[in-house]
Design an enzyme around this catalytic site. Structure first.
Site, PDB file in Angstrom:
ATOM      1  N   TRP A  61       0.844  -1.205   0.000  1.00 26.69           N
ATOM      2  CA  TRP A  61       0.000   0.000   0.000  1.00 26.69           C
ATOM      3  C   TRP A  61       0.876   1.250   0.000  1.00 26.69           C
ATOM      4  O   TRP A  61       0.570   2.248  -0.649  1.00 26.69           O
ATOM      5  CB  TRP A  61      -0.912  -0.005   1.228  1.00 26.69           C
ATOM      6  CG  TRP A  61      -1.799   1.214   1.319  1.00 26.69           C
ATOM      7  CD1 TRP A  61      -3.045   1.356   0.790  1.00 26.69           C
ATOM      8  CD2 TRP A  61      -1.504   2.465   1.963  1.00 26.69           C
ATOM      9  NE1 TRP A  61      -3.538   2.604   1.053  1.00 26.69           N
ATOM     10  CE2 TRP A  61      -2.613   3.315   1.768  1.00 26.69           C
ATOM     11  CE3 TRP A  61      -0.411   2.960   2.672  1.00 26.69           C
ATOM     12  CZ2 TRP A  61      -2.669   4.619   2.268  1.00 26.69           C
ATOM     13  CZ3 TRP A  61      -0.459   4.258   3.157  1.00 26.69           C
ATOM     14  CH2 TRP A  61      -1.575   5.064   2.958  1.00 26.69           C
ATOM     15  N   HIS A  62       1.991   1.189   0.750  1.00 31.63           N
ATOM     16  CA  HIS A  62       2.852   2.365   0.859  1.00 31.63           C
ATOM     17  C   HIS A  62       3.586   2.666  -0.438  1.00 31.63           C
ATOM     18  O   HIS A  62       4.021   3.796  -0.647  1.00 31.63           O
ATOM     19  CB  HIS A  62       3.864   2.182   1.994  1.00 31.63           C
ATOM     20  CG  HIS A  62       3.284   2.439   3.343  1.00 31.63           C
ATOM     21  ND1 HIS A  62       2.584   1.479   4.041  1.00 31.63           N
ATOM     22  CD2 HIS A  62       3.259   3.541   4.123  1.00 31.63           C
ATOM     23  CE1 HIS A  62       2.181   1.985   5.196  1.00 31.63           C
ATOM     24  NE2 HIS A  62       2.570   3.239   5.272  1.00 31.63           N
ATOM     25  N   GLY A  63       3.765   1.676  -1.275  1.00 31.43           N
ATOM     26  CA  GLY A  63       4.466   1.949  -2.527  1.00 31.43           C
ATOM     27  C   GLY A  63       4.574   0.707  -3.376  1.00 31.43           C
ATOM     28  O   GLY A  63       4.711  -0.406  -2.857  1.00 31.43           O
ATOM     29  N   PHE A  91       1.765   7.939  -2.001  1.00 29.48           N
ATOM     30  CA  PHE A  91       1.253   6.609  -1.635  1.00 29.48           C
ATOM     31  C   PHE A  91      -0.164   6.385  -2.158  1.00 29.48           C
ATOM     32  O   PHE A  91      -0.861   7.297  -2.487  1.00 29.48           O
ATOM     33  CB  PHE A  91       1.264   6.436  -0.129  1.00 29.48           C
ATOM     34  CG  PHE A  91       2.637   6.499   0.438  1.00 29.48           C
ATOM     35  CD1 PHE A  91       3.757   6.284  -0.360  1.00 29.48           C
ATOM     36  CD2 PHE A  91       2.834   6.808   1.753  1.00 29.48           C
ATOM     37  CE1 PHE A  91       5.032   6.359   0.162  1.00 29.48           C
ATOM     38  CE2 PHE A  91       4.101   6.885   2.291  1.00 29.48           C
ATOM     39  CZ  PHE A  91       5.200   6.665   1.490  1.00 29.48           C
TER      40      PHE A  91
END
Lengths: 414, 467
Positions: free
Chosen positions: B325-327, B467
């Site tokens: 999800w963050h990247g 993000f």
């Protein structure tokens, strides 16, 4: 009528209804409450403004002068020693590296004029920065003479990074307003910025430049981004000033450009030496440019110039205008001089009158003299100043002691 | 438009004035929705269609799920529509290139090279945040925990509410829709001192702290294999400060902005660097994301209700997805797995003892784990992560010509750590906001004047916008 209420009861019911609506809408029920509400909102707001202004004044007062090209060092020196000097030469790097006060003092003394001079030339000096610096100086000291390089009042922001400390520093309210007014006398932006200005939402380069000035004013007023410099200065962590206090005391502000040149200066030097023919062409170009004339009403902020002259007059300081032997001619200065606005005026930007300063051997690069050139320039400058002072002295003697410009011991005038 | 941009001030002043000047609740909501679309459109109006599309999709899906009560297959169908629609858009914009490149590398490794087109798409700002919000709406209806919004306007405003639109906090439908159902009152719903204090603190965290330490981290991560050991740690620690200041600062400003409009957003950070363990850390860092993953992924996977092995697998997979999800990169997946590993180990005898450490030691351990994990989070590639960690753990001198940390850097980081501890231990914000209004106003004015000089003139972009 059955169930009808007496009139006073109806009024009371109506009042209650109105009060309910008022409460529902968050309104206050009475005038005293309204007052209280205003006071409640106003007092914290006033307190916030007071707190802001108080802390802001302290922060702004702590902000150091920009260190670039000797500015902070020279200001720090003058802050302590301004009273030691009778005359100050204010100008750009051409002055900084070109006029050696010790030579000037010696030659002037030989002509009977005892003057102690300080070179307040600073690399990259802008028009309004120069005025700002002179205002600062005259608020602290009263030299007999200020030699002022090229009063041209150019409001354009030439450096790509406008948020540099130098630009921010001179943008006090007065200088900013003056620069904004000066925009009326310019007809084109720096060519490399034209495209960026055209790409703004309004596409007007003058408005874009004006907004840049306002932004710089805001940066100065709030000290935005100046924290690291303030802290480093206050904690003594800032890099040592250049030139050092010893250098400044020894040479009264002058620096030999070839002593410790930075990479940029060396590059300019090598480029200049590599192409002597180009310099000859440049000198010919200077002559041609000096022949040009401009419409002063359209291109020169006369009001700013008059204000500057008035500043000197109000402080009782004599001003001598001068132009340095640089690589471009200047129709504006030529016009000002021709129309008698620059009096007295020492024009060293004319190769036909100061050819010895345009010889390639005494130049470091197109805009700066080397140590030998500085010696020549200083001696020539001293000679012309001595002539000027002699003429004043003779004029004063002819008019009698009461009318002539004072030229006694400097201490007597402070 | 960013909270720290000058143009946000007149924008928000106008929004605030008109909002409270309007009397009808519906008019206020319409105004806020219009303002939210303008706020988002100021970045790129073309992507407004995605937000509106997501809103329409979940309005329809939510209603159908609710109307199909008692018909589980029908509900499952509409829930799938919502999941596919929302995650499909997110996956397309955010993960297409990542999976295309990974697939190409994998098939090449197998000796059967297949190339999928790399689209180099622009990632719509905030898509990861508002997608999770809209999903929470459909999921909560599906679980029977929420009735659908009464009006499309409410749902649209819940999705697009500009204070939290682009970087959270991730608000759940069940906590925001009830607020939209009720009229807002200045006297009842707005805590002016708290809002102003939070906005100021957030601004300082972002503009005065994060943006000023960012160049330190940038310099180290630009040459991770060339810096000295001390500077490798300096870069990691600087990034630890930057990411906290950047993200928690944005959250603070978002909460404050919403509060001035009369809406309460959930807390997103609670002094995470004072957590005693990695498990506790994740209850203090990006709280609303952790809550989302817990409620909508970890618990549905079985949570800790199964065997120890199953619980560990659930933890690891949740953290791996959180990383993704963050990247969209393998470094992020590894970052998630790295944290998952510590979460698992803290449930075993290997690291179970750390939860019984004194606070100072526990916080030191947690912050150290987080700091090391930043090598995965911030580095451009796995090779860079490896190079930086090698420099950090194997004593090395700086290679010639590379970055050397300035002398003020470590004292500054230590001072910031002290402030982090002091704000919690001394309950400074609570004390400050409990001062009489004029005293609060005076100190706020003075602090603003003292903070402005520390605003970086070269602001770094918000990290979490990516993000």
């Amino acid at each position: 009528m059955a169930g009808a209420r007496p009139p006073d009861a109806r009024v009371a019911v109506a009042r209650v209804a109105v009060a309910r609506v008022a409460v529902e809408r968050g309104a206050v029920a009475s005038r005293s409450d309204a007052k209280l509400l205003v006071v409640r909102a106003l007092l914290p707001l006033l307190a916030a403004v007071t707190g802001f202004i108080g802390a802001n004044r302290i922060v702004v007062a702590l902000r150091p002068w920009p260190a670039e090209y000797g500015l902070a060092a020279k200001v720090a020196h003058l802050a302590e020693h301004a009273a030691d000097y009778d005359a100050v030469v204010v100008g750009s790097s051409a002055t900084y590296y070109g006029l050696r006060p010790r030579t000037l003092e010696t030659d002037l003394a030989a002509r009977g004029h005892k003057l102690r001079l300080f070179n307040l030339g600073v690399g990259g000096m802008g028009s309004y920065e120069q005025v700002h610096l002179v205002r600062w100086l005259l608020a602290r000291a009263r030299p007999r003479i200020v030699f002022y390089e090229e009063p041209r009042f150019d409001p354009l922001l030439w450096y790509p990074d406008i948020k540099n400390p130098r630009y921010v520093h001179w943008h006090d309210t007065r200088s900013t307003l003056s620069a904004l007014r000066g925009l009326a006398f310019v007809d084109a932006p720096p060519s490399y910025k034209a495209e960026a200005y055209a790409a703004t939402w309004h596409g007007d380069w003058k408005l874009a430049t004006a907004l840049e000035h306002v932004e710089l004013w805001a940066l100065r007023a709030t000290a935005l981004g100046a924290g690291p410099r303030i802290a480093a200065h206050a904690l003594g962590l800032a890099p040592p000033l250049s030139p050092t206090p010893e250098q400044l005391a020894a040479e009264a502000g002058w620096l030999d450009i070839g002593a410790e040149p930075d990479a940029g200066a060396l590059r300019q030097h090598e480029r200049f030496r590599a192409n002597p023919a180009a310099w000859e062409a440049t000198v010919a170009g200077i002559r041609a440019q000096n022949e040009g004339r401009v419409d002063l009403a359209a291109t020169f902020d006369r009001r700013a110039f008059d204000e500057l002259r008035a500043l000197f007059t109000d402080k009782g300081v004599e001003v001598v205008w001068y132009a340095t032997p640089r690589s471009i001619g200047d129709p504006l200065l030529a016009t000002l001089a021709a129309e008698g606005h620059l009096t007295p005026y020492l024009a060293y930007n004319r190769p036909e009158l100061a050819s010895e300063l345009f010889e390639a051997e005494v130049r470091w690069d197109a805009n700066h003299l080397d140590a030998a050139g500085a010696e020549r320039f200083s001696r020539r400058f001293a000679r012309d100043v001595a002539d000027l002072l002699d003429a004043r002295r003779e004029g004063a003697a002819a008019r009698g002691p009461a009318e002539g410009p004072a030229e006694g011991p400097a201490e007597g005038r402070r | 438009m960013l909270f720290v941009e000058l143009r946000f001030l007149p924008f928000f002043a106008l929004v605030l004035l008109v909002h409270w000047a309007l009397r009808a609740h519906t008019a206020r909501k319409l105004w806020l929705l219009a303002a939210s679309y303008v706020f988002y459109g100021a970045w790129d109006w073309r992507f407004l269609g995605l937000i509106i599309g997501s809103t329409v999709l979940d309005w329809v899906a939510g209603a159908c799920i609710y109307n199909a009560r008692g018909d589980r297959p029908q509900q499952r169908f509409w829930m799938t529509v919502s999941l596919v629609g929302n995650l499909g858009v997110l996956g397309f914009y955010k993960y297409w290139d990542f999976f295309a490149e990974s697939a190409a590398q994998f098939t090449a490794w197998l000796g059967m090279p297949i190339s999928a087109p790399v689209l180099n798409l622009i990632l719509p700002v905030g898509i990861s945040f508002y997608t999770f919000q809209t999903l929470s709406y459909s999921l909560d209806i599906y679980r029977g925990q929420l009735a659908p919004a009464k009006r499309p306007l409410d749902l649209a405003l819940f999705v697009a509410f500009f204070p939290q639109l682009v970087a959270g906090p991730i608000v759940l439908a069940r906590e925001f829709l009830p607020q939209l159902a009720e009229d807002r009152r200045w006297a009842r719903d707005v805590d002016v001192k708290l809002a102003l204090a939070l906005f100021f603190i957030g601004f300082v965290k972002k503009s005065c702290i994060a943006d000023n330490v960012a160049p330190l981290a940038d310099a180290v991560f630009a040459a991770p294999g060339l810096v000295s050991t001390a500077d490798a740690w300096l870069g990691l620690c600087a990034f630890v400060v930057q990411i906290y200041g950047d993200f928690s600062g944005y959250s603070d400003m978002a909460i404050a902005t919403a509060l001035l409009l009369g809406y309460r957003l959930p807390r997103n950070f609670d002094h995470p660097y004072l957590a005693r363990s990695v498990a506790e850390f994740w209850t203090r860092w990006h709280i609303t994301l952790g809550r989302w993953f817990r409620d909508y992924l970890y618990i549905p996977l079985g949570g800790n209700r199964g065997t120890a092995l199953r619980t560990r697998a659930n933890l690891m997979s949740t953290m791996a997805v959180s990383g993704l999800w963050h990247g969209a990169s393998w470094t992020m997946v590894l970052w998630g797995i790295f944290h998952g590993t510590f979460l698992v180990l803290e449930r075993t005898r290997v690291l179970g003892w750390v939860t019984r450490l004194p606070l100072a030691l526990g916080a030191l351990y947690t912050t150290l784990v987080w700091t090391v994990s930043m090598a995965f989070f911030r580095a451009e590639s796995l090779a860079d992560t490896r190079a930086l960690l090698a420099r950090a753990f194997v004593p090395s001198a700086a290679s010639e010509g590379t970055f050397i940390g300035p002398s003020w850097a470590w004292p500054l980081l230590v001072c910031l750590a002290v402030v982090h501890v002091a704000t919690r231990a001394g309950r400074l914000v609570e004390r400050w906001t409990s001062l009489p209004a004029p005293v609060f106003g005076f100190t706020l004015g003075a602090l603003v004047a003292l903070a402005l000089p520390w605003v970086s003139l070269r602001p770094a972009p918000y990290l979490y916008f990516a993000f």
